[in-house]
Design a protein around this motif. Structure first.
Motif, PDB file in Angstrom:
ATOM      1  N   GLY A  67       0.802  -1.215   0.000  1.00 34.72           N
ATOM      2  CA  GLY A  67       0.000   0.000   0.000  1.00 34.72           C
ATOM      3  C   GLY A  67       0.833   1.262   0.000  1.00 34.72           C
ATOM      4  N   ASN A  68       2.126   1.133  -0.294  1.00 35.30           N
ATOM      5  CA  ASN A  68       3.026   2.285  -0.325  1.00 35.30           C
ATOM      6  C   ASN A  68       3.140   2.756  -1.776  1.00 35.30           C
ATOM      7  OD1 ASN A  68       5.042   4.195  -0.110  1.00 35.30           O
ATOM      8  ND2 ASN A  68       6.294   2.974   1.295  1.00 35.30           N
ATOM      9  N   TYR A  69       2.138   3.498  -2.223  1.00 37.99           N
ATOM     10  CA  TYR A  69       2.080   3.879  -3.633  1.00 37.99           C
ATOM     11  C   TYR A  69       3.057   4.998  -3.972  1.00 37.99           C
ATOM     12  CZ  TYR A  69      -1.898   0.819  -3.570  1.00 37.99           C
ATOM     13  OH  TYR A  69      -2.684  -0.298  -3.427  1.00 37.99           O
ATOM     14  N   THR A  70       3.487   5.745  -2.981  1.00 33.88           N
ATOM     15  CA  THR A  70       4.519   6.752  -3.233  1.00 33.88           C
ATOM     16  C   THR A  70       5.815   6.077  -3.657  1.00 33.88           C
ATOM     17  OG1 THR A  70       3.535   8.282  -1.645  1.00 33.88           O
ATOM     18  CG2 THR A  70       5.845   8.642  -2.228  1.00 33.88           C
ATOM     19  N   PRO A  96      -3.685   6.592  -5.736  1.00 36.01           N
ATOM     20  CA  PRO A  96      -5.022   6.711  -5.135  1.00 36.01           C
ATOM     21  C   PRO A  96      -5.691   8.057  -5.399  1.00 36.01           C
ATOM     22  CG  PRO A  96      -3.475   5.740  -3.584  1.00 36.01           C
ATOM     23  CD  PRO A  96      -2.657   6.269  -4.734  1.00 36.01           C
ATOM     24  N   ASN A  97      -4.885   9.110  -5.608  1.00 33.64           N
ATOM     25  CA  ASN A  97      -5.418  10.445  -5.926  1.00 33.64           C
ATOM     26  C   ASN A  97      -6.428  10.929  -4.890  1.00 33.64           C
ATOM     27  OD1 ASN A  97      -3.899  10.487  -8.315  1.00 33.64           O
ATOM     28  ND2 ASN A  97      -5.535   9.538  -9.492  1.00 33.64           N
ATOM     29  N   ALA A  98      -6.142  10.696  -3.626  1.00 33.55           N
ATOM     30  CA  ALA A  98      -7.081  11.080  -2.569  1.00 33.55           C
ATOM     31  C   ALA A  98      -7.323  12.587  -2.581  1.00 33.55           C
ATOM     32  CB  ALA A  98      -6.547  10.644  -1.213  1.00 33.55           C
ATOM     33  N   GLN A  99      -8.598  12.960  -2.568  1.00 27.85           N
ATOM     34  CA  GLN A  99      -8.978  14.369  -2.597  1.00 27.85           C
ATOM     35  C   GLN A  99     -10.358  14.516  -1.968  1.00 27.85           C
ATOM     36  OE1 GLN A  99      -8.412  17.594  -2.439  1.00 27.85           O
ATOM     37  NE2 GLN A  99      -7.398  17.734  -4.438  1.00 27.85           N
ATOM     38  N   VAL A 147     -22.299  21.682   5.404  1.00 21.75           N
ATOM     39  CA  VAL A 147     -21.502  21.556   4.182  1.00 21.75           C
ATOM     40  C   VAL A 147     -21.415  20.078   3.816  1.00 21.75           C
ATOM     41  CG1 VAL A 147     -19.271  21.981   3.093  1.00 21.75           C
ATOM     42  CG2 VAL A 147     -20.165  23.600   4.786  1.00 21.75           C
ATOM     43  N   THR A 148     -21.815  19.752   2.581  1.00 21.21           N
ATOM     44  CA  THR A 148     -21.726  18.372   2.103  1.00 21.21           C
ATOM     45  C   THR A 148     -20.316  18.097   1.609  1.00 21.21           C
ATOM     46  OG1 THR A 148     -24.057  18.298   1.468  1.00 21.21           O
ATOM     47  CG2 THR A 148     -22.593  16.698   0.426  1.00 21.21           C
ATOM     48  N   LEU A 149     -19.639  17.175   2.283  1.00 24.66           N
ATOM     49  CA  LEU A 149     -18.289  16.777   1.896  1.00 24.66           C
ATOM     50  C   LEU A 149     -18.338  15.409   1.227  1.00 24.66           C
ATOM     51  CD1 LEU A 149     -16.279  17.693   5.128  1.00 24.66           C
ATOM     52  CD2 LEU A 149     -16.706  19.123   3.122  1.00 24.66           C
ATOM     53  N   ARG A 150     -17.489  15.232   0.238  1.00 26.06           N
ATOM     54  CA  ARG A 150     -17.321  13.933  -0.405  1.00 26.06           C
ATOM     55  C   ARG A 150     -15.843  13.736  -0.713  1.00 26.06           C
ATOM     56  NH1 ARG A 150     -22.614  13.223  -4.431  1.00 26.06           N
ATOM     57  NH2 ARG A 150     -24.141  13.243  -2.724  1.00 26.06           N
ATOM     58  N   ALA A 151     -15.465  12.504  -0.970  1.00 27.82           N
ATOM     59  CA  ALA A 151     -14.053  12.219  -1.233  1.00 27.82           C
ATOM     60  C   ALA A 151     -13.919  11.295  -2.429  1.00 27.82           C
ATOM     61  CB  ALA A 151     -13.399  11.587  -0.010  1.00 27.82           C
ATOM     62  N   TYR A 152     -12.769  11.393  -3.065  1.00 23.40           N
ATOM     63  CA  TYR A 152     -12.373  10.411  -4.072  1.00 23.40           C
ATOM     64  C   TYR A 152     -11.066   9.793  -3.617  1.00 23.40           C
ATOM     65  CZ  TYR A 152     -10.499   8.177  -8.194  1.00 23.40           C
ATOM     66  OH  TYR A 152      -9.966   7.238  -9.052  1.00 23.40           O
ATOM     67  N   CYS A 153     -11.012   8.469  -3.613  1.00 22.39           N
ATOM     68  CA  CYS A 153      -9.779   7.753  -3.297  1.00 22.39           C
ATOM     69  C   CYS A 153      -9.933   6.341  -3.843  1.00 22.39           C
ATOM     70  CB  CYS A 153      -9.534   7.726  -1.789  1.00 22.39           C
ATOM     71  SG  CYS A 153      -7.987   6.897  -1.324  1.00 22.39           S
ATOM     72  N   ASN A 169      -4.724  -3.009   2.755  1.00 21.09           N
ATOM     73  CA  ASN A 169      -3.356  -3.382   2.382  1.00 21.09           C
ATOM     74  C   ASN A 169      -2.295  -2.512   3.047  1.00 21.09           C
ATOM     75  OD1 ASN A 169      -3.654  -0.980   0.983  1.00 21.09           O
ATOM     76  ND2 ASN A 169      -2.969  -1.782  -0.987  1.00 21.09           N
ATOM     77  N   GLY A 170      -2.709  -1.615   3.929  1.00 22.70           N
ATOM     78  CA  GLY A 170      -1.755  -0.769   4.631  1.00 22.70           C
ATOM     79  C   GLY A 170      -1.714   0.659   4.143  1.00 22.70           C
ATOM     80  N   TYR A 171      -2.393   0.940   3.035  1.00 23.47           N
ATOM     81  CA  TYR A 171      -2.425   2.317   2.540  1.00 23.47           C
ATOM     82  C   TYR A 171      -3.139   3.218   3.540  1.00 23.47           C
ATOM     83  CZ  TYR A 171      -4.060   6.430   0.035  1.00 23.47           C
ATOM     84  OH  TYR A 171      -4.340   7.721  -0.325  1.00 23.47           O
ATOM     85  N   SER A 172      -2.559   4.376   3.784  1.00 24.41           N
ATOM     86  CA  SER A 172      -3.197   5.369   4.648  1.00 24.41           C
ATOM     87  C   SER A 172      -2.723   6.749   4.232  1.00 24.41           C
ATOM     88  CB  SER A 172      -2.849   5.121   6.119  1.00 24.41           C
ATOM     89  OG  SER A 172      -3.518   6.051   6.947  1.00 24.41           O
TER      90      SER A 172
END
Length: 538
Positions: free
Chosen positions: A89-92, A126-129, A459-465, A515-518
């Motif tokens: 899970g270490n995508y960096t 993952p492009n977490a945003q 406020v409506t929050l949403r995420a992409y990951c 998988n350990g990604y955080s």
């Protein structure tokens, strides 16, 4: 749509990129213990030791001038180790290793490896945003029939779905080059009058051979006849000219396709000025291919479109998991993420400053395979809740609402599967930026949270990951106090800012996977004395 998998299947990757032999005498003195330790770890498949010994070997070579021996070491160590980082899970680190595969592979002339590495970096990130629903408008490009705000949704028309299509904003019809378009009037006419946008997918049945015939003038009469008919339609019309040219079985060249497109488009500008012109590819090209060579003069393109299919298996006739690099490259299975599969089209549209239309798409299911229906429902849900959040230039989405016919094919019809239909209905209901009519006024849009100012109240929050093959959990907290946790797209959270005191607060959004990604995204939330709030990413 039917032919795209033939192209993909014929181009399955065979990247057996093994450890290459190198001229031992050319290596620096003292290298052998490092190389031997790495080779021993690799032979034993001791992944922890592969990382440790691989890093030591790379450090030993890090300050040496680049030559084929140095490039070979860097290439092989990183090629062996990037999958380990992915598994952790270490995508960096995985992307750093893949970048080295691309850089050193290019030096060594391993062109297929470079192509694979570049696409894999795109797909595994993952492009977490975090995003917020705001009372502001999405980008507007001024294209013909483009809504100033919001996204039109609809489906490919069939007699079976006619009543459902009547309640949606855009409806699509297929017409083949050479057919008399006026023969479709009895199907199209009920959608005229301004309550629907009509999309015409003008297909080239012979693909590359049809392109040649168009360029020779053989279809001039039919082209004029069709355009004259389109001019009579009392509705906004979008015309897709020869879609999916980048995956045709009977291939054409970029120059030949551009000439055929231009021949049609220039006449359309004169004969039917009510028609917006759509250049539309398939979302992925054959290995090493590109959409760009087919793109005509930008003045003849109003919208950039794509066919966007997100399926569990490459072949409906063989519902089994395929080779990982193949599925990665073509966006299949664990890699069938609608947002990432749209990324190449989004890059093209951004380059030419055009809105995007999904001219056809969906996620298919198979009778007797319940897992495919669940998979399809998840992808449908993501497409309709997330695509125009991440890519606000998506201004229209057309679902390929058809059953599989002729042999074993995916079924994309909504009405034939309750799970898929429910996901579609739920997604539409949850996204207030989707338009059921071109006359609908949409007053909201999604924006990255770091760009949000002047919000207030709830406020409506949403995420992409997207973490490949993993279920992501997103947790929201303010000043250390839990606000919400979600495990399904679009990871919705209702943040009541009225309960916060004026001043600065810390919003923390944590994305985790098994998988350990955080990844933790921190935002400074500032509440003014008048109650308005703004966000700044730390």
């Amino acid at each position: 749509m039917k032919k795209q998998w033939k192209i993909i299947g014929a181009l399955g990757l065979s990247l057996s990129l093994l450890m290459s032999s190198t001229a031992l005498a050319a290596h620096p003195k003292g290298y052998w213990p490092y190389l031997s330790a790495f080779n021993n770890a690799k032979t034993a498949n001791n992944q922890a030791q592969m990382i440790t010994t691989g890093n030591k070997l790379l450090q030993y070579y890090q300050n040496l001038p680049l030559d084929s021996d140095v490039a070979s070491i860097r290439y092989n160590v990183n090629y062996a180790n990037y999958p380990i980082y992915e598994k952790q899970g270490n995508y960096t680190k995985a992307k750093e290793a893949l970048q080295q595969v691309a850089t050193n592979g290019a030096y060594l002339g391993f062109h297929d490896a470079v192509t694979m590495a570049n696409e894999r970096m795109r797909k595994i990130s993952p492009n977490a945003q975090v995003y917020a629903l705001t009372n502001t408008s999405a980008p507007y490009y001024g294209a013909k029939h483009e809504p100033k705000n919001g996204t039109l949704y609809g489906r490919v028309w069939t007699e079976q779905n006619d009543s459902a299509a009547q309640n949606e904003a855009i409806v699509s019809f297929y017409i083949e080059m050479g057919q008399n378009a006026a023969d479709y009037e009895r199907f199209i006419e009920p959608y005229e009058g301004g309550d629907h946008v009509i999309h015409i997918a003008w297909n080239f049945p012979g693909e590359g051979s049809t392109v040649s015939a168009i360029n020779s003038g053989s279809y001039d009469s039919n082209i004029q006849q069709t355009l004259q008919y389109l001019a009579t339609i009392d509705a906004p019309v979008l015309l897709r000219i020869g879609g999916e040219m980048n995956i045709w079985t009977t291939a054409t060249t970029g120059d030949a396709f551009k000439a055929a497109y231009t021949r049609i488009a220039k006449q359309a500008r004169t004969i039917c000025p009510n028609v917006a012109l759509v250049f539309s590819t398939n979302y992925t090209s054959p290995f090493g291919g590109s959409m760009e060579p087919y793109f005509p003069d930008a003045s003849l393109v109003d919208w950039v479109g794509t066919s966007l299919y997100n399926n569990k298996y490459q072949f409906a006739s063989s519902p089994t998991k395929g080779v990982d690099n193949n599925e990665m490259y073509f966006g299949i299975g664990d890699y069938a993420d609608p947002v990432k599969n749209l990324s190449h089209t989004a890059d093209l549209a951004k380059k030419y400053n055009k809105p995007i239309i999904i001219t056809e798409g969906g996620s298919g299911y198979l009778s007797g395979y319940a897992d495919t229906a669940t998979f399809a429902a998840d992808r449908i849900r993501e497409a309709y809740t997330t695509l125009n959040m991440v890519y606000p230039q998506v201004k229209a989405i057309i679902h390929f609402d058809r059953s599989g016919t002729g042999g074993v094919n995916y079924d994309y019809s909504l009405q034939n599967n309750a799970t898929v239909q429910a996901a579609y209905n739920s997604a539409l209901k949850s996204n207030p930026t989707l338009m059921s009519s071109p006359n609908q006024t949409v007053t909201q849009s999604f924006k990255p949270l770091s760009q949000v100012t002047g919000a207030n109240g709830v406020v409506t929050l949403r995420a992409y990951c997207d973490v490949i093959g993993q279920t992501v959990t997103v947790t929201y907290s303010v000043d250390g106090k839990w606000v919400g946790t979600q495990k399904t797209v679009p990871y919705n959270c209702q943040l009541d800012t009225s309960t916060l005191t004026a001043g600065n607060h810390t919003l923390k959004v944590v994305c985790n996977a098994p998988n350990g990604y955080s990844q933790t995204l921190n935002y400074q939330l500032t509440k003014a004395a008048n109650g308005s709030v703004s966000f700044k990413q730390a």
